[in-house]
Design a protein around this motif. Structure first.
Motif, short mmCIF file in Angstrom:
data_model
loop_
_atom_site.label_atom_id
_atom_site.label_comp_id
_atom_site.label_asym_id
_atom_site.label_seq_id
_atom_site.Cartn_x
_atom_site.Cartn_y
_atom_site.Cartn_z
N PRO A 391 -5.34 -9.38 6.51
CA PRO A 391 -4.44 -10.54 6.29
C PRO A 391 -4.25 -10.86 4.82
CG PRO A 391 -6.02 -11.03 8.03
CD PRO A 391 -6.46 -9.76 7.38
N MET A 392 -5.30 -10.65 4.04
CA MET A 392 -5.20 -10.89 2.61
C MET A 392 -4.18 -9.93 1.98
SD MET A 392 -8.33 -10.78 -0.15
CE MET A 392 -9.40 -11.58 1.03
N ALA A 393 -4.21 -8.68 2.41
CA ALA A 393 -3.25 -7.70 1.89
C ALA A 393 -1.83 -8.08 2.27
CB ALA A 393 -3.60 -6.31 2.41
N GLU A 394 -1.65 -8.62 3.48
CA GLU A 394 -0.32 -9.06 3.89
C GLU A 394 0.16 -10.22 3.02
OE1 GLU A 394 -0.26 -7.86 8.63
OE2 GLU A 394 -0.69 -9.93 8.06
N ASP A 395 -0.75 -11.17 2.75
CA ASP A 395 -0.38 -12.32 1.92
C ASP A 395 -0.03 -11.89 0.50
OD1 ASP A 395 -0.81 -13.98 4.05
OD2 ASP A 395 -2.84 -14.57 3.43
N LEU A 396 -0.72 -10.88 -0.01
CA LEU A 396 -0.50 -10.42 -1.38
C LEU A 396 0.62 -9.38 -1.48
CD1 LEU A 396 -4.23 -10.04 -2.50
CD2 LEU A 396 -2.67 -11.90 -3.07
N ASN A 397 1.26 -9.09 -0.35
CA ASN A 397 2.33 -8.08 -0.31
C ASN A 397 1.81 -6.70 -0.71
OD1 ASN A 397 4.97 -7.41 0.32
ND2 ASN A 397 5.67 -7.62 -1.80
N LEU A 398 0.55 -6.44 -0.35
CA LEU A 398 -0.05 -5.14 -0.63
C LEU A 398 -0.16 -4.28 0.62
CD1 LEU A 398 -3.03 -6.17 -2.98
CD2 LEU A 398 -0.88 -5.09 -3.65
N ILE A 399 0.25 -4.82 1.78
CA ILE A 399 0.01 -4.11 3.03
C ILE A 399 0.82 -2.82 3.12
CG2 ILE A 399 1.78 -5.34 4.35
CD1 ILE A 399 -1.74 -4.25 5.54
N ASN A 400 2.01 -2.78 2.55
CA ASN A 400 2.80 -1.55 2.59
C ASN A 400 2.11 -0.44 1.79
OD1 ASN A 400 5.05 -2.37 4.22
ND2 ASN A 400 5.80 -3.57 2.49
N GLN A 401 1.61 -0.80 0.62
CA GLN A 401 0.89 0.18 -0.20
C GLN A 401 -0.38 0.64 0.50
OE1 GLN A 401 -0.30 -1.40 -3.99
NE2 GLN A 401 -1.52 0.39 -4.53
N LEU A 402 -1.13 -0.30 1.07
CA LEU A 402 -2.38 0.02 1.75
C LEU A 402 -2.10 0.85 3.01
CD1 LEU A 402 -5.39 -0.65 1.28
CD2 LEU A 402 -5.12 -2.55 2.87
N GLY A 403 -1.05 0.46 3.76
CA GLY A 403 -0.72 1.18 4.97
C GLY A 403 -0.25 2.59 4.71
N GLU A 404 0.52 2.78 3.65
CA GLU A 404 0.98 4.13 3.32
C GLU A 404 -0.19 5.02 2.92
OE1 GLU A 404 4.12 6.44 0.32
OE2 GLU A 404 4.08 4.23 0.42
N TRP A 405 -1.13 4.45 2.16
CA TRP A 405 -2.31 5.23 1.78
C TRP A 405 -3.09 5.66 3.02
CZ3 TRP A 405 -7.33 4.04 3.01
CH2 TRP A 405 -8.32 4.88 2.47
N ALA A 406 -3.29 4.72 3.98
CA ALA A 406 -4.05 5.04 5.18
C ALA A 406 -3.35 6.13 6.00
CB ALA A 406 -4.23 3.79 6.03
N LEU A 407 -2.04 6.06 6.08
CA LEU A 407 -1.28 7.04 6.85
C LEU A 407 -1.41 8.43 6.23
CD1 LEU A 407 0.62 7.23 9.30
CD2 LEU A 407 2.53 6.83 7.73
N ARG A 408 -1.27 8.51 4.92
CA ARG A 408 -1.39 9.81 4.24
C ARG A 408 -2.80 10.38 4.36
NH1 ARG A 408 2.47 11.51 0.70
NH2 ARG A 408 4.32 10.18 0.46
N ARG A 409 -3.81 9.52 4.17
CA ARG A 409 -5.20 9.97 4.23
C ARG A 409 -5.55 10.46 5.64
NH1 ARG A 409 -8.52 12.50 1.70
NH2 ARG A 409 -8.00 11.25 -0.12
N ALA A 410 -5.11 9.72 6.67
CA ALA A 410 -5.42 10.11 8.05
C ALA A 410 -4.78 11.45 8.40
CB ALA A 410 -4.96 9.02 9.01
N CYS A 411 -3.55 11.65 7.97
CA CYS A 411 -2.88 12.92 8.25
C CYS A 411 -3.61 14.09 7.59
CB CYS A 411 -1.43 12.87 7.80
SG CYS A 411 -0.37 11.81 8.81
#
Length: 731
Positions: A391-411
């Motif tokens: 939720p903190m990442a969503e509030d700081l508008n960092l969730i897109n950056q964090l989510g993209e990193w997670a997607l790339r790392r998982a793949c």
């Protein structure tokens, strides 16, 4: 001179021709009285000594839509009463009191008693004045007075007053009224030593609805939220809209944290159900902070600040929940401020990593997939819960950056696994709403080389907020890429079935809340699990049951047809290194391992508490805690059946009975079960002030540790302790 004389004579003649009415001319006086009453300027009324009407103007009876003979002999106070909504009435004395005083009544606004109104009658307000009449001996004879209908002017004034105190959009009380109500209530309660609770709420994801569906849709959403809150709160509290998406509820004379928790939980559930707006569906949530006077503050600003801190804690812990105020929340807010500063650098400093929880096939216990779960290991504070930093990442508008990193790392990680093993990645509603999200998925697959059908994207119902056409278009693009779609937390919302119809999901996941209660006989969770599994099979979808921790749960869900399990009975989330070791042979098989029975409310704790017996206090260490009892150690020689009072801190005292005694280790059963505090912890329903304990006769030596300047240390233990204190190591 002659002209002046004639003029004077003429004036005198005119005066002599006027027919004046003297006090003795009763007939003409009555005629004037009739004219006055018929004109409707004002009406006359009179009562006898017992307050019954003995006279009333005919026009007044017409105003009340009653025959005069039905009104005469009726008590005046049976027809009229004080209006509780009168903005100008400062006195809380009822109309009956005014009449019983036998003193002058001047311009008193009263309303017709609602019970005397027939269906065709309109609400009526009169302005009444009256004088008491006494005979020569000083005996009270009744009232003589006048009245007039002021309904139109009064209703206009009521409306003006309402506009000043109520929110025009929702009809709820506004900030001004809520502040006035709370100030007055706390002032009265302090003198009477009564309690008062307030809830502070704001809506999660409301801004997203406003931005995607427009402000008129946002206004309609707020109106529907107000209606839902009224349906939950009813008459036991007053609801106010403070502005924007902020709401407050005041509960007089309520300090039962069990009851307050039930209300808060129902509000969270009710507000989270989807909203139909202009043919579309909007989904929001709410977080709630609760503070109770006098324990969390006795002044308005102090109590509001406590509820605000509790609200922040609820939002910071993952939203969609409630929290009670506690003294350590101030430290939590400071901790959050520091974490926000560190969050921006967490990715760059490689503090964030992915752990993977296995999804196991029940037929042979073979791992068929992993769910990628973010972990943030702070160099100073250790592991930070995803419920805090997401939720903190969503509030700081960092969730897109964090989510993209997670997607790339998982793949990239999944590329090293056997092709029969898939990887699931959670997608937040904020990510999904980003128009560039499908391109992010496409790039992650392309850069890693992972086959699209080995990637599963997990969504919750939050993604369905907004424009239906845009949502459908995004899902179709993702399906064209070849990835698999998963609906997470299925069954927790009213519109889950419509989501299955509108989105091309390959798998649905049964929410953990159903698994937690599936072994309880008084719940329908087992039937719901069976229905979800049957539904998914009928739709050609797979089902994963989440949150299985014990064998009784595993056996039950397997008997209902569960094919895939994800839960601690198989494994918690593990680092990529462990997975690579296990998959070295090409297959990863896990045998289930866990307790035979699921016990949802038992938790291991290790903290010092007090145990009070008669007029002595012992220091003990609590080892286990549940809603119904506790295990603790630190006293020798306590027989089974002994009554104790456990001091859990913060005014939380619970009466218990010792059920097992093994040297210094005691098991005790609570007289009144504990309740959830909204943060996964347990608390007592009520709290007790140390001053109340002292007033009840408890010696100062037996009170919880602290400074009590108002307590006179006049009461000392009167008997030797019956048990032996044992020193326990640790903290």
């Amino acid at each position: 001179m002659a002209a002046g004389f004639l003029q004077a004579f003429s004036s005198e003649a005119e005066q002599q021709s006027v027919s004046v009415i003297t006090s003795d001319d009763y007939a003409r006086r009555v005629e004037i009285l009739d004219d006055f009453e018929q004109a409707g300027i004002s009406w006359l009324w009179a009562t006898d000594a017992d307050g019954h009407l003995v006279y009333l103007s005919e026009k007044a009876a017409e105003n009340l839509n009653k025959p005069i003979n039905e009104l005469l002999a009726t008590p005046m106070t049976a027809l009229f009463e004080n209006d509780p909504d009168n903005p100008d009435e400062k006195s809380d004395r009822p109309f009956k009191y005014h009449m019983s005083r036998r003193s002058k009544v001047s311009d008193l606004i009263v309303r017709r008693v609602p019970q005397t109104l027939s269906p065709e009658d309109r609400p009526t307000w009169w302005m009444i004045s009256g004088h008491p009449k006494f005979d020569d001996a000083g005996e009270f004879q009744g009232y003589r007075g006048n009245a007039k209908d002021v309904s139109v002017l009064y209703q206009r004034k009521l409306e003006d007053s309402r506009r000043a105190e109520f929110d025009a959009l929702t009809g709820l009380a506004n900030r001004h009224r809520m502040n006035s109500q709370l100030t007055g209530m706390l002032g009265a309660f302090k003198s009477a030593n009564r309690s008062c609770a307030i809830m502070m709420l704001d809506l999660d994801r409301f801004k997203q609805v406003n931005d995607t569906m427009g402000h008129p849709a946002g206004d309609e959403l707020l109106r529907q939220v107000a209606q839902r809150m009224r349906s939950v709160v009813g008459d036991i509290g007053e609801i106010g809209r403070l502005g924007g998406d902020e709401f407050q509820v005041i509960f007089p004379d309520l300090d039962d944290r069990g009851k307050l928790g039930e209300i808060a939980g129902e509000i969270v559930k009710t507000i989270s159900d989807p909203y139909p707006i202009n043919g579309k569906s909007a989904t929001i949530g709410t977080s709630i902070g609760i503070a109770i006077a006098p324990y969390d503050g006795i002044e308005k600003d102090e109590l509001i600040n406590s509820s605000d801190l509790a609200l922040y804690a609820a939002k910071n812990s993952g939203r969609g929940q409630f929290r009670f105020y506690s003294a350590d929340l101030k430290n939590e807010e400071e901790e959050r401020r520091l974490l926000i500063e560190d969050m921006r650098d967490a990715l760059a400093n490689e503090q964030v990593e992915l752990h993977y929880q296995p999804v196991v096939r029940t037929d042979d216990n073979i791992v068929v997939g992993f769910e990628a779960l973010m972990r943030w290991v702070h160099p100073e504070r250790g592991a930070i819960s995803p419920a805090v930093f997401i939720p903190m990442a969503e509030d700081l508008n960092l969730i897109n950056q964090l989510g993209e990193w997670a997607l790339r790392r998982a793949c990239k990680d999944a590329l090293q696994w056997p092709k029969s093993v898939r990887v699931s990645v959670n997608v937040s509603a904020v990510q999904f709403a980003n128009s560039g999200f499908p391109e992010v998925v496409k790039n992650a697959l392309s850069d890693s080389g992972l086959e699209p059908d080995r990637l599963e994207l997990e969504f919750t119902e939050r993604v369905f907020t907004g424009d239906n056409e845009t949502i459908d278009r995004t899902f179709n693009i993702l399906k064209d890429l070849g990835v698999r779609l998963v609906l997470d937390d299925f069954g927790t919302g009213y519109s889950s079935l419509s989501y299955l119809r509108s989105a091309p999901f390959d798998r649905i996941k049964v929410d953990k809340s159903f698994v937690d209660t599936c072994t309880q006989q008084d719940k329908n969770s087992t039937k719901i699990i069976a229905a979800i599994i049957g539904l998914s099979e009928a739709l050609g979808m797979e089902t994963t049951v989440e949150g299985v921790e014990a064998f009784d749960q595993l056996n039950l869900v397997c008997s209902k047809g569960a094919q895939y399990i994800q839960g601690w009975i198989y494994s918690e989330a593990i680092p990529i290194v462990e997975i690579e070791e296990k998959l070295g042979s090409g297959e990863f098989k896990i045998e289930p391992d866990g307790p035979e029975l699921y016990q949802p409310d038992r938790r291991t704790v290790f903290r010092r508490i007090g145990a009070i017996h008669e007029d002595h206090r012992y220091d003990v260490v609590m080892r286990d805690l549940s809603k119904s009892g506790a295990r603790f150690e630190g006293i020798l020689g306590v027989p089974v059946g002994t009554k104790l009072v456990l001091d859990l801190g913060g005014g939380q005292l619970v009466i218990c009975t010792v059920t097992q005694s093994n040297e210094a280790i005691l098991d005790a059963e609570f007289e009144t079960p504990l309740v959830c505090d909204g943060a996964g912890r347990l608390c007592t329903r009520h709290r007790v002030s140390p001053y109340d304990l002292c007033a009840a006769g408890m010696p100062l030596a037996a009170l919880p540790p602290g400074n009590y300047p108002l307590v006179q240390d006049s009461s000392q233990p009167t008997s030797p302790p019956q048990f032996m204190q044992v020193a326990i190591g640790g903290s």
